[in-house]
Design a protein around this motif. Structure first.
Motif, PDB file in Angstrom:
ATOM      1  N   GLU A 244     -25.706   2.706  -4.489  1.00 34.34           N
ATOM      2  CA  GLU A 244     -26.631   1.781  -3.843  1.00 34.34           C
ATOM      3  C   GLU A 244     -26.098   1.485  -2.451  1.00 34.34           C
ATOM      4  OE1 GLU A 244     -26.675  -1.780  -6.133  1.00 34.34           O
ATOM      5  OE2 GLU A 244     -27.105  -0.753  -8.027  1.00 34.34           O
TER       6      GLU A 244
ATOM      7  N   TRP B 224     -26.899  -1.199   0.733  1.00 32.45           N
ATOM      8  CA  TRP B 224     -27.607  -2.424   1.127  1.00 32.45           C
ATOM      9  C   TRP B 224     -27.262  -2.733   2.571  1.00 32.45           C
ATOM     10  CZ3 TRP B 224     -30.328  -5.258  -2.747  1.00 32.45           C
ATOM     11  CH2 TRP B 224     -30.141  -4.781  -4.068  1.00 32.45           C
ATOM     12  N   ASP B 225     -28.246  -3.197   3.352  1.00 31.40           N
ATOM     13  CA  ASP B 225     -27.989  -3.457   4.761  1.00 31.40           C
ATOM     14  C   ASP B 225     -27.499  -4.882   4.989  1.00 31.40           C
ATOM     15  OD1 ASP B 225     -30.237  -5.105   4.751  1.00 31.40           O
ATOM     16  OD2 ASP B 225     -31.467  -3.768   5.974  1.00 31.40           O
TER      17      ASP B 225
ATOM     18  N   HIS C 156     -37.066  -6.220  -6.892  1.00 30.21           N
ATOM     19  CA  HIS C 156     -35.652  -5.874  -7.042  1.00 30.21           C
ATOM     20  C   HIS C 156     -35.052  -6.784  -8.102  1.00 30.21           C
ATOM     21  CE1 HIS C 156     -35.810  -3.299  -3.515  1.00 30.21           C
ATOM     22  NE2 HIS C 156     -36.443  -4.279  -2.877  1.00 30.21           N
TER      23      HIS C 156
ATOM     24  N   ARG D 278     -22.191   0.290  -3.314  1.00 29.48           N
ATOM     25  CA  ARG D 278     -21.679   0.255  -4.689  1.00 29.48           C
ATOM     26  C   ARG D 278     -21.908   1.630  -5.294  1.00 29.48           C
ATOM     27  NH1 ARG D 278     -23.431  -4.808  -7.495  1.00 29.48           N
ATOM     28  NH2 ARG D 278     -25.513  -4.050  -7.008  1.00 29.48           N
TER      29      ARG D 278
ATOM     30  N   CYS E 264     -16.757  -0.722  -4.603  1.00 29.55           N
ATOM     31  CA  CYS E 264     -17.633  -1.464  -3.702  1.00 29.55           C
ATOM     32  C   CYS E 264     -16.963  -1.511  -2.339  1.00 29.55           C
ATOM     33  CB  CYS E 264     -17.870  -2.887  -4.210  1.00 29.55           C
ATOM     34  SG  CYS E 264     -18.788  -2.969  -5.772  1.00 29.55           S
TER      35      CYS E 264
ATOM     36  N   ARG F 218     -23.349  -2.543   2.751  1.00 28.44           N
ATOM     37  CA  ARG F 218     -22.611  -2.814   1.512  1.00 28.44           C
ATOM     38  C   ARG F 218     -22.937  -1.683   0.551  1.00 28.44           C
ATOM     39  NH1 ARG F 218     -21.878  -8.907   0.148  1.00 28.44           N
ATOM     40  NH2 ARG F 218     -22.306  -9.939   2.133  1.00 28.44           N
TER      41      ARG F 218
ATOM     42  N   SER G 292     -28.891  -7.441  -7.282  1.00 31.58           N
ATOM     43  CA  SER G 292     -28.497  -8.013  -6.004  1.00 31.58           C
ATOM     44  C   SER G 292     -27.448  -7.146  -5.333  1.00 31.58           C
ATOM     45  CB  SER G 292     -27.939  -9.427  -6.220  1.00 31.58           C
ATOM     46  OG  SER G 292     -28.909 -10.265  -6.810  1.00 31.58           O
ATOM     47  N   PRO G 293     -27.242  -7.331  -4.030  1.00 33.83           N
ATOM     48  CA  PRO G 293     -26.174  -6.595  -3.351  1.00 33.83           C
ATOM     49  C   PRO G 293     -24.821  -6.932  -3.967  1.00 33.83           C
ATOM     50  CG  PRO G 293     -27.607  -7.685  -1.765  1.00 33.83           C
ATOM     51  CD  PRO G 293     -27.989  -8.202  -3.106  1.00 33.83           C
TER      52      PRO G 293
ATOM     53  N   GLY H 131     -29.288  -7.872   3.554  1.00 34.62           N
ATOM     54  CA  GLY H 131     -29.369  -7.990   2.104  1.00 34.62           C
ATOM     55  C   GLY H 131     -30.459  -7.163   1.476  1.00 34.62           C
ATOM     56  N   HIS H 132     -31.007  -6.190   2.208  1.00 30.19           N
ATOM     57  CA  HIS H 132     -32.068  -5.336   1.681  1.00 30.19           C
ATOM     58  C   HIS H 132     -31.488  -4.023   1.153  1.00 30.19           C
ATOM     59  CE1 HIS H 132     -34.751  -7.543   4.758  1.00 30.19           C
ATOM     60  NE2 HIS H 132     -34.963  -8.060   3.564  1.00 30.19           N
ATOM     61  N   LEU H 133     -32.019  -3.566   0.035  1.00 26.43           N
ATOM     62  CA  LEU H 133     -31.677  -2.237  -0.468  1.00 26.43           C
ATOM     63  C   LEU H 133     -32.288  -1.210   0.472  1.00 26.43           C
ATOM     64  CD1 LEU H 133     -30.464  -0.569  -2.895  1.00 26.43           C
ATOM     65  CD2 LEU H 133     -32.806  -0.494  -3.774  1.00 26.43           C
TER      66      LEU H 133
END
Length: 281
Positions: free
Chosen positions: A249, A251-252, A121, A233, A175, A231, A124-125, A255-257
């Motif tokens: 995007e 993200w959980d 990756h 975007r 966001c 999260r 980032s988130p 912090g993972h996509l």
């Protein structure tokens, strides 16, 4: 046979098996914008059908082409298995209402628990303010919308500007924190809903318009979400002749996509600007 689920979202994507790859259920008005069910919600229903038809629990990629508007009420889904593989299986789902095909989905499914391989990756988130400082999307919308009653959507303050009248220099990005208003669990089937549940960030440039129908939506699922809010975007870089391209995007909380999305939508009638002065919102 699948058992009847408990949560509101699970209830509203529930399908009964009718044999030979066919399923039946109801599209709920709870996830509608105006009187039309949200395209991501409709995709989630199709995901449920394909997961059962392919006997694979998780979508890896699903693309939907929205031929005609759907409506709340009875729905039939006809599936066809294209290929069964050891790791990936692919199928087609036709969503039918009133004897008319309203949308068609092509999905590749897998078991994410068995996935392994290279991870990389380079993004980032998004940095989002504490949820207590964020702005409910429902407060920015010019009219009540059913879907906002069932979703938690809190925009970062930097994303909460210029929605009402637009601004010629406003960023076409938002966001936000996303989740279910009732605290329901976010799972892989709900990711298409969250990928399509927010107004186009283009509205920050042109102001809130009317319905922006989805022409095509693709969602790539990367992993099962960890418990907690997402999260999100979303950004639009290109609009050509009224066709809008949006990238998303999700993200959980770890912090993972968990998902990427790309959407093609039609801007029906952007509001005319009254003058060239920047509005004071």
């Amino acid at each position: 046979m699948p058992t009847a689920p408990a949560s509101r979202f699970q209830q509203d994507i529930y399908l009964g098996a009718a044999g030979e790859g066919r399923f039946h259920g109801e599209l709920s008005s709870a996830w509608s914008i105006g009187h039309i069910p949200n395209g991501g919600y409709v995709m989630a229903v199709a995901c449920n059908a394909l997961a059962m038809a392919l006997d694979c629990p998780h979508p890896a990629s699903i693309t939907g082409h929205y031929v005609q508007p759907t409506e709340a009420g009875p729905v039939q889904i006809e599936t066809e298995v294209i290929r069964r593989g050891r790791r990936l299986s692919t199928g087609v789902a036709k969503l039918i209402q009133g004897g008319v095909e309203r949308a068609r989905f092509v999905g590749t499914f897998t078991d994410l628990a068995l996935s392994s391989g290279v991870d990389l990756h380079t993004v980032s988130p998004p940095e989002i303010s504490d949820i207590s400082q964020c702005v409910p999307m429902a407060e920015l919308s010019p009219r009540p919308t059913a879907i906002h009653e069932h979703l938690l959507a809190r925009l970062d303050p930097a994303s909460a500007t210029h929605w009402q009248r637009g601004h010629p220099d406003a960023p076409t990005e938002l966001c936000a924190w996303l989740g279910f208003a009732d605290g329901g669990q976010i799972d892989v089937f709900s990711l298409p809903l969250f990928a399509d549940a927010q107004p186009p960030p283009l509205f920050r440039r042109i102001g809130f318009g009317g319905w922006v129908p989805t022409v095509e939506l693709t969602v790539h699922v990367h992993r099962k979400p960890a418990p907690g809010l997402l999260r999100a975007r979303f950004v639009t870089h290109h609009v050509t002749a009224g066709l809008l391209h949006e990238d998303g995007e999700l993200w959980d909380s770890a912090g993972h996509l968990v998902a990427l999305s790309r959407q093609l939508a039609m801007v029906i009638s952007p509001p005319a600007r009254r003058n060239n002065r920047a509005p004071a919102d």
